[in-house]
Design a protein around this motif. Structure first.
Motif, mmCIF file in Angstrom:
data_model
loop_
_atom_site.group_PDB
_atom_site.id
_atom_site.type_symbol
_atom_site.label_atom_id
_atom_site.label_comp_id
_atom_site.label_asym_id
_atom_site.label_seq_id
_atom_site.Cartn_x
_atom_site.Cartn_y
_atom_site.Cartn_z
ATOM 1 N N ALA A 34 0.817 -1.210 0.000
ATOM 2 C CA ALA A 34 0.000 0.000 0.000
ATOM 3 C C ALA A 34 0.853 1.264 0.000
ATOM 4 C CB ALA A 34 -0.930 -0.015 1.211
ATOM 5 N N ASP A 35 2.043 1.202 0.639
ATOM 6 C CA ASP A 35 2.893 2.394 0.701
ATOM 7 C C ASP A 35 3.869 2.487 -0.474
ATOM 8 O OD1 ASP A 35 4.521 0.291 1.424
ATOM 9 O OD2 ASP A 35 5.340 1.252 3.219
ATOM 10 N N PHE A 36 3.818 1.524 -1.389
ATOM 11 C CA PHE A 36 4.585 1.626 -2.631
ATOM 12 C C PHE A 36 3.923 2.696 -3.481
ATOM 13 C CE2 PHE A 36 6.058 0.624 -6.846
ATOM 14 C CZ PHE A 36 7.322 0.082 -6.673
ATOM 15 N N VAL A 37 4.718 3.584 -4.083
ATOM 16 C CA VAL A 37 4.141 4.709 -4.805
ATOM 17 C C VAL A 37 4.389 4.572 -6.306
ATOM 18 C CG1 VAL A 37 6.216 6.161 -4.525
ATOM 19 C CG2 VAL A 37 3.970 7.230 -4.872
ATOM 20 N N PHE A 38 3.339 4.810 -7.075
ATOM 21 C CA PHE A 38 3.428 4.830 -8.535
ATOM 22 C C PHE A 38 3.174 6.253 -9.029
ATOM 23 C CE2 PHE A 38 2.681 0.257 -8.204
ATOM 24 C CZ PHE A 38 3.504 -0.244 -9.212
ATOM 25 N N GLY A 39 3.997 6.686 -9.966
ATOM 26 C CA GLY A 39 3.816 8.027 -10.496
ATOM 27 C C GLY A 39 4.408 8.178 -11.877
ATOM 28 N N SER A 40 4.657 9.413 -12.229
ATOM 29 C CA SER A 40 5.339 9.761 -13.472
ATOM 30 C C SER A 40 6.172 10.997 -13.167
ATOM 31 C CB SER A 40 4.332 10.007 -14.592
ATOM 32 O OG SER A 40 4.983 10.200 -15.831
ATOM 33 N N GLY A 41 6.794 11.587 -14.178
ATOM 34 C CA GLY A 41 7.655 12.716 -13.874
ATOM 35 C C GLY A 41 8.020 13.535 -15.086
ATOM 36 N N THR A 42 8.750 14.600 -14.816
ATOM 37 C CA THR A 42 9.291 15.473 -15.846
ATOM 38 C C THR A 42 10.432 16.253 -15.213
ATOM 39 O OG1 THR A 42 8.708 17.122 -17.537
ATOM 40 C CG2 THR A 42 7.774 17.438 -15.345
ATOM 41 N N SER A 43 11.003 17.193 -15.959
ATOM 42 C CA SER A 43 12.007 18.096 -15.388
ATOM 43 C C SER A 43 11.717 19.506 -15.863
ATOM 44 C CB SER A 43 13.427 17.687 -15.807
ATOM 45 O OG SER A 43 13.721 18.135 -17.125
ATOM 46 N N ALA A 44 12.276 20.470 -15.170
ATOM 47 C CA ALA A 44 11.932 21.873 -15.402
ATOM 48 C C ALA A 44 12.164 22.288 -16.852
ATOM 49 C CB ALA A 44 12.727 22.768 -14.455
ATOM 50 N N ALA A 440 7.061 6.375 -14.066
ATOM 51 C CA ALA A 440 7.154 6.170 -15.510
ATOM 52 C C ALA A 440 7.621 7.465 -16.177
ATOM 53 C CB ALA A 440 5.796 5.760 -16.064
ATOM 54 N N TRP A 441 8.589 7.320 -17.069
ATOM 55 C CA TRP A 441 9.034 8.481 -17.851
ATOM 56 C C TRP A 441 8.360 8.420 -19.208
ATOM 57 C CZ3 TRP A 441 11.597 12.738 -16.487
ATOM 58 C CH2 TRP A 441 12.050 13.586 -17.504
ATOM 59 N N THR A 442 7.623 9.442 -19.552
ATOM 60 C CA THR A 442 7.351 10.674 -18.829
ATOM 61 C C THR A 442 5.879 10.968 -18.967
ATOM 62 O OG1 THR A 442 7.946 13.043 -18.698
ATOM 63 C CG2 THR A 442 8.007 12.004 -20.863
ATOM 64 N N PHE A 443 5.382 12.000 -18.323
ATOM 65 C CA PHE A 443 3.950 12.252 -18.379
ATOM 66 C C PHE A 443 3.534 12.880 -19.713
ATOM 67 C CE2 PHE A 443 -0.069 14.398 -17.213
ATOM 68 C CZ PHE A 443 -0.760 13.266 -16.801
ATOM 69 N N LEU A 444 4.246 13.915 -20.144
ATOM 70 C CA LEU A 444 3.949 14.593 -21.406
ATOM 71 C C LEU A 444 5.138 14.487 -22.352
ATOM 72 C CD1 LEU A 444 2.489 17.975 -20.073
ATOM 73 C CD2 LEU A 444 1.178 16.008 -20.835
ATOM 74 N N ASP A 445 4.864 14.453 -23.635
ATOM 75 C CA ASP A 445 5.945 14.537 -24.616
ATOM 76 C C ASP A 445 6.615 15.905 -24.493
ATOM 77 O OD1 ASP A 445 5.384 12.044 -25.616
ATOM 78 O OD2 ASP A 445 4.220 12.776 -27.323
ATOM 79 N N GLY A 446 7.854 15.915 -24.037
ATOM 80 C CA GLY A 446 8.568 17.175 -23.874
ATOM 81 C C GLY A 446 9.875 17.166 -24.642
ATOM 82 N N LEU A 447 10.747 18.094 -24.308
ATOM 83 C CA LEU A 447 12.069 18.157 -24.911
ATOM 84 C C LEU A 447 12.914 17.016 -24.368
ATOM 85 C CD1 LEU A 447 14.112 19.981 -26.606
ATOM 86 C CD2 LEU A 447 14.853 20.829 -24.373
ATOM 87 N N GLU A 448 13.483 16.207 -25.250
ATOM 88 C CA GLU A 448 14.319 15.099 -24.802
ATOM 89 C C GLU A 448 15.797 15.477 -24.855
ATOM 90 O OE1 GLU A 448 13.678 12.376 -23.214
ATOM 91 O OE2 GLU A 448 11.549 12.888 -23.219
#
Length: 510
Positions: A34-44, A440-448
């Motif tokens: 239950a305390d395992f966390v799932f998410g996504s990410g990006t960078s500035a 998971a990388w990444t949430f939105l298609d951004g600059l790679e």
């Protein structure tokens, strides 16, 4: 046990267990703690845009991108997350994200690298963090994602100078003070190993330094990689000391360190390739993780780099040892390692030459613009970290599939990749790995990093030809949302995709 014996034992363990090769075929969110966390990410820089707005100054990535690198693209606008973050967070809610990983642009928060805080930058990050929390999404924050303020690069060479320790610690102090009442998970530097190698040995990422004058105007590959890595470690340790002394008792947070990892397999069963494979682990993982756990660099790295790698004083060794609450791992693919001692004698020898091995990425029949689906690699990395470093807490900070950025929303290869790798992650967890979360990388298609806007990793397509940069949900976003919701007994691509006829190789069930 010798290092090579340990490695051969690990290799046998990882490669000969069928469950590790294929991953769990059937699983659900409820199979994870239950305390395992799932998410996504990006960078500035990859997400925010607004590069010249509201007091932000250039970073080394701005300078590098505007010099014609990153496939001619830049982050001046990117996904325009600076203005669109509220709408994007609503998409995160629809995707059932439990956490989101961001980075803070140092040059937006403190434009000169030191001194006055930019109040508009502070306002943006406070609003971003508050919005995530109000929507039930846990923020995980990286302090530096290859975007040192250009002002500090110009003044004293950035990470090549010990002066960075004071400035980075002061910047971290501002972040802890202003955001630490809401942020519990901090990472000092993203992909510290690849930043040092790519930025100072190969010159393929900011700040673009290397010895090869055909692609770098300045730099010295023979030693700058090691100097930058050394200063990153010292700065990280200084920040952790600050947090533990001033903030941790009150804020109850954690500070980690992130590296890029491949899983390495020997090219042949020859002893030379087996030894070279362990050497690759020493250079890609041990070079920066060994000091954090044991207080010094691996012997192989010191032997090959000789006087070109700095040494820790006794006090520095004591300060660095144990200065990590978790290890952040970015993992995408697996590679073969072939011994190549001849390059150790290279005239401009640096990190790549000191490795004395050829790294050959596995591709098979997979298209060149995609990663092969080899989930045993993630299992192998987690097993290696568990056995070599005493099973420290680990977060998978990046893992994802690359495709061409062509507007296709039916991204079946990405779904199959996530399905397999999350299954392998569950295998590792069940086998005792102290892994705490997956982003998971990444949430939105951004600059790679290397390819600008030529490749895609996102759950959502961003239409760069639309003045409003409209977001479009991909099949992978629906799959991830359904998995995280955990209420469907069986989800194939056909079911998740609402009519697409492509079958899914695996299924997950409640």
């Amino acid at each position: 046990m010798s290092e090579i014996s340990l490695y051969i034992g690990l290799l046998s363990l990882v490669l000969h267990l069928p469950v590790a090769v294929h991953g769990v075929d059937h699983y659900s969110r409820t199979d994870f703690p239950a305390d395992f966390v799932f998410g996504s990410g990006t960078s500035a820089y990859q997400y925010e845009g607004a590069a010249s707005e509201d007091g932000r100054s250039p970073s080394i990535w701005d300078t590098f991108a505007h010099s014609g690198h990153t496939n001619g693209a830049n982050g001046d606008i990117a996904c325009d997350g600076y203005h669109k973050y509220k709408d994007d967070i609503q998409l995160m809610v629809e995707t059932n994200l439990e956490a989101f990983r961001i980075s803070i642009s140092w040059s937006r928060l403190i434009p000169n690298g030191r001194g006055p805080i930019n109040q508009k930058g502070l306002h943006y990050y406070n609003n971003l963090i508050d919005e995530l929390i109000s929507c039930g999404i846990q923020p995980h924050v990286t302090l530096n994602h290859i975007d040192l303020p250009q002002a500090l690069e110009d003044e004293y060479g950035g990470w090549l100078s010990r002066k960075i320790l004071k400035d980075f610690t002061a910047y971290a102090d501002v972040c802890f003070r202003e955001f630490g009442d809401r942020v519990l998970y901090w990472t000092t530097v993203n992909e510290a190993n690849i930043f040092a190698v790519g930025g100072y040995d190969q010159g393929i990422i900011a700040p673009g330094r290397c010895s090869d004058r055909t692609r770098c105007s300045w730099g010295n590959s023979s030693n700058e990689t090691y100097i930058a890595g050394h200063n990153i470690l010292l700065a990280h340790a200084a920040v952790v000391r600050l947090y533990r002394a001033k903030y941790q008792a009150i804020q109850k947070g954690y500070v980690g360190f992130n590296i890029y990892t491949m899983w390495f397999e020997p090219y042949t069963n020859a002893t030379e390739d087996l030894i070279a494979t362990q050497r690759a682990n020493d250079f890609f993982i041990g070079w920066l993780i060994d000091p954090l756990i044991f207080g010094d660099y691996p012997e192989t790295v010191k032997k090959n780099a000789q006087t070109r790698i700095p040494t820790f004083t006794k006090l520095e060794s004591e300060q660095i040892k144990g200065s990590v609450d978790f290890i952040g791992v970015n993992h995408y693919t697996t590679a073969f390692v072939k011994d190549n001692p001849s390059i150790l004698e290279a005239d401009n020898g640096g990190f790549s030459a000191d490795l004395a091995a050829q790294i050959i990425e596995q591709q098979g029949d997979t298209p060149q613009d995609q990663y092969p689906v080899l989930p045993s690699g993630l299992y192998g990395v987690l097993e290696y970290l568990k056995q070599v470093y005493g099973n420290q807490p680990v977060y998978i900070h990046e893992n994802g599939q690359m495709t061409r950025r062509n507007g296709t929303l039916n991204d079946t290869p990405r779904v199959e990749y996530f399905q397999a790798y999350i299954g392998s992650l569950l295998d590792a967890l069940r086998n005792g790995s102290n892994v705490k979360g997956y982003f998971a990388w990444t949430f939105l298609d951004g600059l790679e990093l290397l390819d600008g806007y030529g490749t895609s990793f996102g759950f959502y397509y961003v239409d760069l030809d639309d003045k409003d940069l409209r977001r479009y949900q991909k099949l992978s976003a629906r799959w991830y949302a359904s998995f995280l919701k955990g209420k469907t007994r069986s989800n194939s691509i056909t079911e998740v995709g609402k009519g697409t006829s492509v079958p899914l190789r695996y299924q997950f069930i409640q």
